[in-house]
Design an enzyme around this catalytic site. Sequence first.
Site, PDB file in Angstrom:
ATOM      1  N   ASN A   1     -10.136  -4.068  -8.054  1.00 44.47           N
ATOM      2  CA  ASN A   1      -8.992  -3.199  -7.733  1.00 44.47           C
ATOM      3  C   ASN A   1      -8.169  -2.929  -9.001  1.00 44.47           C
ATOM      4  O   ASN A   1      -7.105  -3.501  -9.223  1.00 44.47           O
ATOM      5  CB  ASN A   1      -8.133  -3.852  -6.638  1.00 44.47           C
ATOM      6  CG  ASN A   1      -7.139  -2.870  -6.039  1.00 44.47           C
ATOM      7  OD1 ASN A   1      -6.860  -1.832  -6.626  1.00 44.47           O
ATOM      8  ND2 ASN A   1      -6.610  -3.211  -4.878  1.00 44.47           N
TER       9      ASN A   1
ATOM     10  N   ALA B   1       0.845  -1.200   0.000  1.00 46.75           N
ATOM     11  CA  ALA B   1       0.000   0.000   0.000  1.00 46.75           C
ATOM     12  C   ALA B   1       0.876   1.244   0.000  1.00 46.75           C
ATOM     13  O   ALA B   1       2.010   1.231   0.479  1.00 46.75           O
ATOM     14  CB  ALA B   1      -0.926   0.013   1.217  1.00 46.75           C
TER      15      ALA B   1
ATOM     16  N   TYR C   1       0.262  -4.787 -11.323  1.00 48.18           N
ATOM     17  CA  TYR C   1       0.819  -6.143 -11.416  1.00 48.18           C
ATOM     18  C   TYR C   1       0.969  -6.581 -12.876  1.00 48.18           C
ATOM     19  O   TYR C   1       1.975  -7.198 -13.240  1.00 48.18           O
ATOM     20  CB  TYR C   1      -0.071  -7.128 -10.651  1.00 48.18           C
ATOM     21  CG  TYR C   1      -0.252  -6.782  -9.188  1.00 48.18           C
ATOM     22  CD1 TYR C   1       0.821  -6.349  -8.415  1.00 48.18           C
ATOM     23  CD2 TYR C   1      -1.500  -6.873  -8.572  1.00 48.18           C
ATOM     24  CE1 TYR C   1       0.653  -6.021  -7.079  1.00 48.18           C
ATOM     25  CE2 TYR C   1      -1.671  -6.546  -7.233  1.00 48.18           C
ATOM     26  CZ  TYR C   1      -0.596  -6.114  -6.497  1.00 48.18           C
ATOM     27  OH  TYR C   1      -0.771  -5.785  -5.181  1.00 48.18           O
TER      28      TYR C   1
ATOM     29  N   GLU D   1      -2.924 -12.280  -4.115  1.00 45.12           N
ATOM     30  CA  GLU D   1      -4.368 -12.201  -4.359  1.00 45.12           C
ATOM     31  C   GLU D   1      -4.769 -10.741  -4.504  1.00 45.12           C
ATOM     32  O   GLU D   1      -4.206  -9.875  -3.842  1.00 45.12           O
ATOM     33  CB  GLU D   1      -5.168 -12.778  -3.179  1.00 45.12           C
ATOM     34  CG  GLU D   1      -5.212 -14.274  -3.125  1.00 45.12           C
ATOM     35  CD  GLU D   1      -4.170 -14.836  -2.196  1.00 45.12           C
ATOM     36  OE1 GLU D   1      -3.676 -14.082  -1.336  1.00 45.12           O
ATOM     37  OE2 GLU D   1      -3.827 -16.032  -2.341  1.00 45.12           O
TER      38      GLU D   1
HETATM   39  C1  LIG Z   1      -2.193  -0.075  -5.764  1.00 44.44           C
HETATM   40  C2  LIG Z   1      -1.245   0.963  -5.132  1.00 44.44           C
HETATM   41  C3  LIG Z   1      -0.319   0.237  -4.151  1.00 44.44           C
HETATM   42  C4  LIG Z   1      -0.417   1.613  -6.262  1.00 44.44           C
HETATM   43  O1  LIG Z   1       0.536   2.467  -5.639  1.00 44.44           O
HETATM   44  P1  LIG Z   1       1.183   3.734  -6.420  1.00 44.44           P
HETATM   45  O2  LIG Z   1       2.464   4.063  -5.724  1.00 44.44           O
HETATM   46  O3  LIG Z   1       0.155   4.791  -6.543  1.00 44.44           O
HETATM   47  O4  LIG Z   1       1.471   3.099  -7.848  1.00 44.44           O
HETATM   48  P2  LIG Z   1       2.565   3.637  -8.902  1.00 44.44           P
HETATM   49  O5  LIG Z   1       2.560   5.124  -8.912  1.00 44.44           O
HETATM   50  O6  LIG Z   1       3.849   2.948  -8.649  1.00 44.44           O
HETATM   51  O7  LIG Z   1       1.884   3.139 -10.251  1.00 44.44           O
HETATM   52  C5  LIG Z   1       2.386   2.016 -10.946  1.00 44.44           C
HETATM   53  C6  LIG Z   1       1.353   1.558 -11.961  1.00 44.44           C
HETATM   54  O8  LIG Z   1       0.197   1.060 -11.291  1.00 44.44           O
HETATM   55  C7  LIG Z   1      -0.974   1.373 -12.082  1.00 44.44           C
HETATM   56  N1  LIG Z   1      -1.809   2.329 -11.352  1.00 44.44           N
HETATM   57  C8  LIG Z   1      -1.525   2.898 -10.145  1.00 44.44           C
HETATM   58  N2  LIG Z   1      -2.546   3.699  -9.773  1.00 44.44           N
HETATM   59  C9  LIG Z   1      -3.475   3.635 -10.754  1.00 44.44           C
HETATM   60  C10 LIG Z   1      -4.759   4.220 -10.937  1.00 44.44           C
HETATM   61  N3  LIG Z   1      -5.293   5.053 -10.022  1.00 44.44           N
HETATM   62  N4  LIG Z   1      -5.452   3.912 -12.056  1.00 44.44           N
HETATM   63  C11 LIG Z   1      -4.930   3.079 -12.984  1.00 44.44           C
HETATM   64  N5  LIG Z   1      -3.704   2.475 -12.880  1.00 44.44           N
HETATM   65  C12 LIG Z   1      -3.001   2.748 -11.768  1.00 44.44           C
HETATM   66  C13 LIG Z   1      -0.457   2.007 -13.359  1.00 44.44           C
HETATM   67  O9  LIG Z   1      -0.172   0.950 -14.254  1.00 44.44           O
HETATM   68  C14 LIG Z   1       0.829   2.634 -12.858  1.00 44.44           C
HETATM   69  O10 LIG Z   1       1.756   2.890 -13.882  1.00 44.44           O
HETATM   70  P3  LIG Z   1       1.731   4.325 -14.629  1.00 44.44           P
HETATM   71  O11 LIG Z   1       1.724   5.374 -13.541  1.00 44.44           O
HETATM   72  O12 LIG Z   1       3.013   4.273 -15.406  1.00 44.44           O
HETATM   73  O13 LIG Z   1       0.499   4.325 -15.443  1.00 44.44           O
HETATM   74  C15 LIG Z   1      -2.055   2.096  -4.418  1.00 44.44           C
HETATM   75  O14 LIG Z   1      -3.063   2.565  -5.280  1.00 44.44           O
HETATM   76  C16 LIG Z   1      -2.670   1.674  -3.100  1.00 44.44           C
HETATM   77  O15 LIG Z   1      -2.057   1.755  -2.040  1.00 44.44           O
HETATM   78  N6  LIG Z   1      -3.950   1.189  -3.161  1.00 44.44           N
HETATM   79  C17 LIG Z   1      -4.650   0.758  -1.957  1.00 44.44           C
HETATM   80  C18 LIG Z   1      -4.065  -0.521  -1.426  1.00 44.44           C
HETATM   81  C19 LIG Z   1      -4.155  -1.652  -2.434  1.00 44.44           C
HETATM   82  O16 LIG Z   1      -5.135  -1.796  -3.143  1.00 44.44           O
HETATM   83  N7  LIG Z   1      -3.084  -2.474  -2.488  1.00 44.44           N
HETATM   84  C20 LIG Z   1      -3.013  -3.597  -3.382  1.00 44.44           C
HETATM   85  C21 LIG Z   1      -3.712  -4.754  -2.768  1.00 44.44           C
HETATM   86  S1  LIG Z   1      -3.675  -6.195  -3.848  1.00 44.44           S
END
Ligand SMILES: CC(C)(COP(=O)(O)OP(=O)(O)OC[C@H]1O[C@@H](n2cnc3c(N)ncnc32)[C@H](O)[C@@H]1OP(=O)(O)O)[C@@H](O)C(=O)NCCC(=O)NCCS
Length: 152
Positions: free
Chosen positions: A104, A66, A111, A99
């Site tokens: 999401n 996260a 991933y 998982e």
């Molecule tokens: C999922 C999560 C960890 C991504 O973290 P982040 O640091 O914002 O992600 P990044 O900036 O490294 O993004 C990497 C890639 O993820 C995808 N991505 C991240 N946020 C996105 C969004 N809001 N919509 C679409 N794609 C997204 C894109 O492919 C992105 O690449 P890009 O920026 O080149 O398009 C974050 O949204 C989060 O903490 N979510 C809540 C917790 C969660 O769902 N964890 C995963 C549980 S399985």
Amino acid sequence: MRVEDLDEVLEIERASFSMPWSRGAFTYEIERNRVARCWVMREESRVAGYLCLWEVADELHITNVAVHPAYRRRGIAREMLAAVLEDAVRRSLSVVGLEVRPTNEEARALYESFGFRVVGRRRGYYYDTGEDALIMEARLPAAVPARPGREH
Ligand SMILES: CC(C)(COP(=O)(O)OP(=O)(O)OC[C@H]1O[C@@H](n2cnc3c(N)ncnc32)[C@H](O)[C@@H]1OP(=O)(O)O)[C@@H](O)C(=O)NCCC(=O)NCCS
């Protein structure tokens, strides 16, 4: 990740998940679970994100990832995952699994950009909504592309 990080980690955890891990769950992973490892990523000395996994034999299972809502979409999750996968390839591990909720989209996109593919489904895995979990897997080293956005 250290026990001293947990106030900040729990703030992110509670802002990120409808079924957040408890302090006890993180403490167990850090202090007791021999197959678990957890890291934090800091921005200006604050915890901006974290990733936890289990390593069993030649497999990794990502158990938690996260990023603080204020730090999302800046490549933090990408950097944490890239570091884990690069290390796994270097150490000749064979597969990384996790998982994820089908709804999401941001996590699935993250991933998929690293070569993870849906390989199965766990029925009713998330007991808050009754949603299934998608099982995603990346076979190493073939599935993992060079770190996106990096020059070679
Ligand atoms: C999922 C999560 C960890 C991504 O973290 P982040 O640091 O914002 O992600 P990044 O900036 O490294 O993004 C990497 C890639 O993820 C995808 N991505 C991240 N946020 C996105 C969004 N809001 N919509 C679409 N794609 C997204 C894109 O492919 C992105 O690449 P890009 O920026 O080149 O398009 C974050 O949204 C989060 O903490 N979510 C809540 C917790 C969660 O769902 N964890 C995963 C549980 S399985």
